[in-house]
Design an enzyme around this catalytic site. Sequence first.
Site, PDB file in Angstrom:
ATOM      1  N   LYS A  74      15.318   0.089   5.216  1.00  0.00           N
ATOM      2  CA  LYS A  74      14.881   0.656   3.933  1.00  0.00           C
ATOM      3  C   LYS A  74      15.103   2.176   3.890  1.00  0.00           C
ATOM      4  O   LYS A  74      15.641   2.705   2.925  1.00  0.00           O
ATOM      5  CB  LYS A  74      13.390   0.321   3.738  1.00  0.00           C
TER       6      LYS A  74
ATOM      7  N   LEU B 206       0.839  -1.203   0.000  1.00  0.00           N
ATOM      8  CA  LEU B 206       0.000   0.000   0.000  1.00  0.00           C
ATOM      9  C   LEU B 206       0.874   1.253   0.000  1.00  0.00           C
ATOM     10  O   LEU B 206       2.071   1.190   0.294  1.00  0.00           O
ATOM     11  CB  LEU B 206      -0.896  -0.048   1.246  1.00  0.00           C
TER      12      LEU B 206
HETATM   13  P1  NAD Z   1       0.720   2.496  -6.145  1.00  0.00           P
HETATM   14  O1  NAD Z   1       0.095   3.778  -5.724  1.00  0.00           O
HETATM   15  O2  NAD Z   1       0.949   2.214  -7.578  1.00  0.00           O
HETATM   16  O3  NAD Z   1      -0.143   1.264  -5.557  1.00  0.00           O
HETATM   17  C1  NAD Z   1      -0.810   1.267  -4.336  1.00  0.00           C
HETATM   18  C2  NAD Z   1      -2.129   0.531  -4.523  1.00  0.00           C
HETATM   19  O4  NAD Z   1      -2.793   0.439  -3.252  1.00  0.00           O
HETATM   20  C3  NAD Z   1      -3.104   1.265  -5.455  1.00  0.00           C
HETATM   21  O5  NAD Z   1      -3.484   0.377  -6.519  1.00  0.00           O
HETATM   22  C4  NAD Z   1      -4.281   1.640  -4.572  1.00  0.00           C
HETATM   23  O6  NAD Z   1      -5.535   1.595  -5.238  1.00  0.00           O
HETATM   24  C5  NAD Z   1      -4.190   0.572  -3.492  1.00  0.00           C
HETATM   25  N1  NAD Z   1      -4.853   0.926  -2.241  1.00  0.00           N
HETATM   26  C6  NAD Z   1      -4.754   2.060  -1.508  1.00  0.00           C
HETATM   27  N2  NAD Z   1      -5.522   1.986  -0.394  1.00  0.00           N
HETATM   28  C7  NAD Z   1      -6.119   0.763  -0.433  1.00  0.00           C
HETATM   29  C8  NAD Z   1      -7.041   0.092   0.430  1.00  0.00           C
HETATM   30  N3  NAD Z   1      -7.486   0.657   1.550  1.00  0.00           N
HETATM   31  N4  NAD Z   1      -7.456  -1.155   0.090  1.00  0.00           N
HETATM   32  C9  NAD Z   1      -7.006  -1.740  -1.059  1.00  0.00           C
HETATM   33  N5  NAD Z   1      -6.131  -1.157  -1.914  1.00  0.00           N
HETATM   34  C10 NAD Z   1      -5.698   0.087  -1.601  1.00  0.00           C
HETATM   35  O7  NAD Z   1       2.109   2.412  -5.318  1.00  0.00           O
HETATM   36  P2  NAD Z   1       3.376   1.486  -5.645  1.00  0.00           P
HETATM   37  O8  NAD Z   1       4.326   2.208  -6.542  1.00  0.00           O
HETATM   38  O9  NAD Z   1       2.917   0.120  -5.993  1.00  0.00           O
HETATM   39  O10 NAD Z   1       4.079   1.472  -4.202  1.00  0.00           O
HETATM   40  C11 NAD Z   1       3.565   0.694  -3.130  1.00  0.00           C
HETATM   41  C12 NAD Z   1       4.545   0.780  -1.974  1.00  0.00           C
HETATM   42  O11 NAD Z   1       5.819   0.302  -2.396  1.00  0.00           O
HETATM   43  C13 NAD Z   1       4.766   2.227  -1.464  1.00  0.00           C
HETATM   44  O12 NAD Z   1       4.846   2.180  -0.061  1.00  0.00           O
HETATM   45  C14 NAD Z   1       6.095   2.617  -2.103  1.00  0.00           C
HETATM   46  O13 NAD Z   1       6.812   3.579  -1.350  1.00  0.00           O
HETATM   47  C15 NAD Z   1       6.825   1.275  -2.123  1.00  0.00           C
HETATM   48  N6  NAD Z   1       7.873   1.148  -3.161  1.00  0.00           N
HETATM   49  C16 NAD Z   1       7.647   1.610  -4.423  1.00  0.00           C
HETATM   50  C17 NAD Z   1       8.658   1.468  -5.385  1.00  0.00           C
HETATM   51  C18 NAD Z   1       8.434   1.953  -6.808  1.00  0.00           C
HETATM   52  O14 NAD Z   1       9.418   2.032  -7.571  1.00  0.00           O
HETATM   53  N7  NAD Z   1       7.203   2.252  -7.208  1.00  0.00           N
HETATM   54  C19 NAD Z   1       9.884   0.864  -5.049  1.00  0.00           C
HETATM   55  C20 NAD Z   1      10.069   0.379  -3.747  1.00  0.00           C
HETATM   56  C21 NAD Z   1       9.046   0.527  -2.797  1.00  0.00           C
END
Ligand code: NAD
Length: 300
Positions: free
Chosen positions: A168, A64
């Site tokens: 992290k 999330l």
């Molecule tokens: P994103 O915004 O693409 O995905 C998050 C998803 O969570 C969305 O699809 C959203 O609809 C869903 N969501 C939110 N609230 C919800 C709820 N209550 N119930 C169900 N679904 C819900 O984000 P992301 O890029 O996939 O990143 C996710 C995590 O990973 C973050 O914490 C981010 O910091 C971390 N991260 C991201 C990357 C990257 O390169 N994108 C790399 C390492 C870590």
Amino acid sequence: MRIAFIGLGNMGGGMAANLAKAGHKVVAFDLSQDALDRAKANGCTVAKSAEAAIKDAEAVVTMLPAGKHVAEVFRTNVLLNAPKSAILMDCSTIDVATAKAVEGEAQAAGYTMVDAPVSGGIAAADGGTLTFMIGGSDDGFERARPFLEKMGKAVIHAGGPGAGQAAKICNNMLLGATMAATCEAFVLAGKLGLDLQTFYDISSKASGQSWSMTSYCPVPGVGPQTPADRDYQGGFAAALMLKDLKLAMEAAQAAGAYTPMGGEAEELYQRFVDRGGGARDFSALIKMIDDSWIAPAEKS
Ligand code: NAD
């Protein structure tokens, strides 16, 4: 094994697909219909609600955006509906304090839970080559490991609850600071009349070498293929780097640690995001450090 997967965005979508590919029954839930459609196309079973996904799960994975989403999903759903025997894994990047609080509540309710944030971007999530940093008990680590190994190339036990998140944000504070310093060094090298490829050839084999230079060079056409060669599209968004730097600064304040370089990096990324750079790869910071890098069309 039946796995509930909540949060199928940029990262979670590929991770859930890899668990399904490994033969698990992945029951997926997200607030976004597009995300659910993609999960279905990738071999997951789509649930109508978080409760429906969690009920009967042997493992729960969440991916999330931030701490408030994780706290809400666990407090209003997972800790009320998951079987007590399920192993709970939160892979989101969140603040250490929320990670510890939620893990404490999970333990008090009779669950085993770990924080398991990842390093590696969307390509690593899709390719199953993430690095996982785990916070939690020895038992929690051993129970989580077989699931995480299906999504990553390395699964490392960092310590007790919250230690994965701590590792992290320390790593990403270092990354933010070394990227800013690498951008500055290339801009100065250019102004001093050095050829940038020549500077790369020297510094990548000298004591200024870092991952930001040799694996993720911010200069187009220099070093390996990086987002710089795609006009800074894709990769790791500057807005996410800013989020992680803010988490690091909050943690530093709470722990009484002096982190001036992390603070400078946070300020630089804040300015870059305020100027509209948030969606670009974080190495595009070089365009702000020397605005002669900005194309005339972007300046106006
Ligand atoms: P994103 O915004 O693409 O995905 C998050 C998803 O969570 C969305 O699809 C959203 O609809 C869903 N969501 C939110 N609230 C919800 C709820 N209550 N119930 C169900 N679904 C819900 O984000 P992301 O890029 O996939 O990143 C996710 C995590 O990973 C973050 O914490 C981010 O910091 C971390 N991260 C991201 C990357 C990257 O390169 N994108 C790399 C390492 C870590």
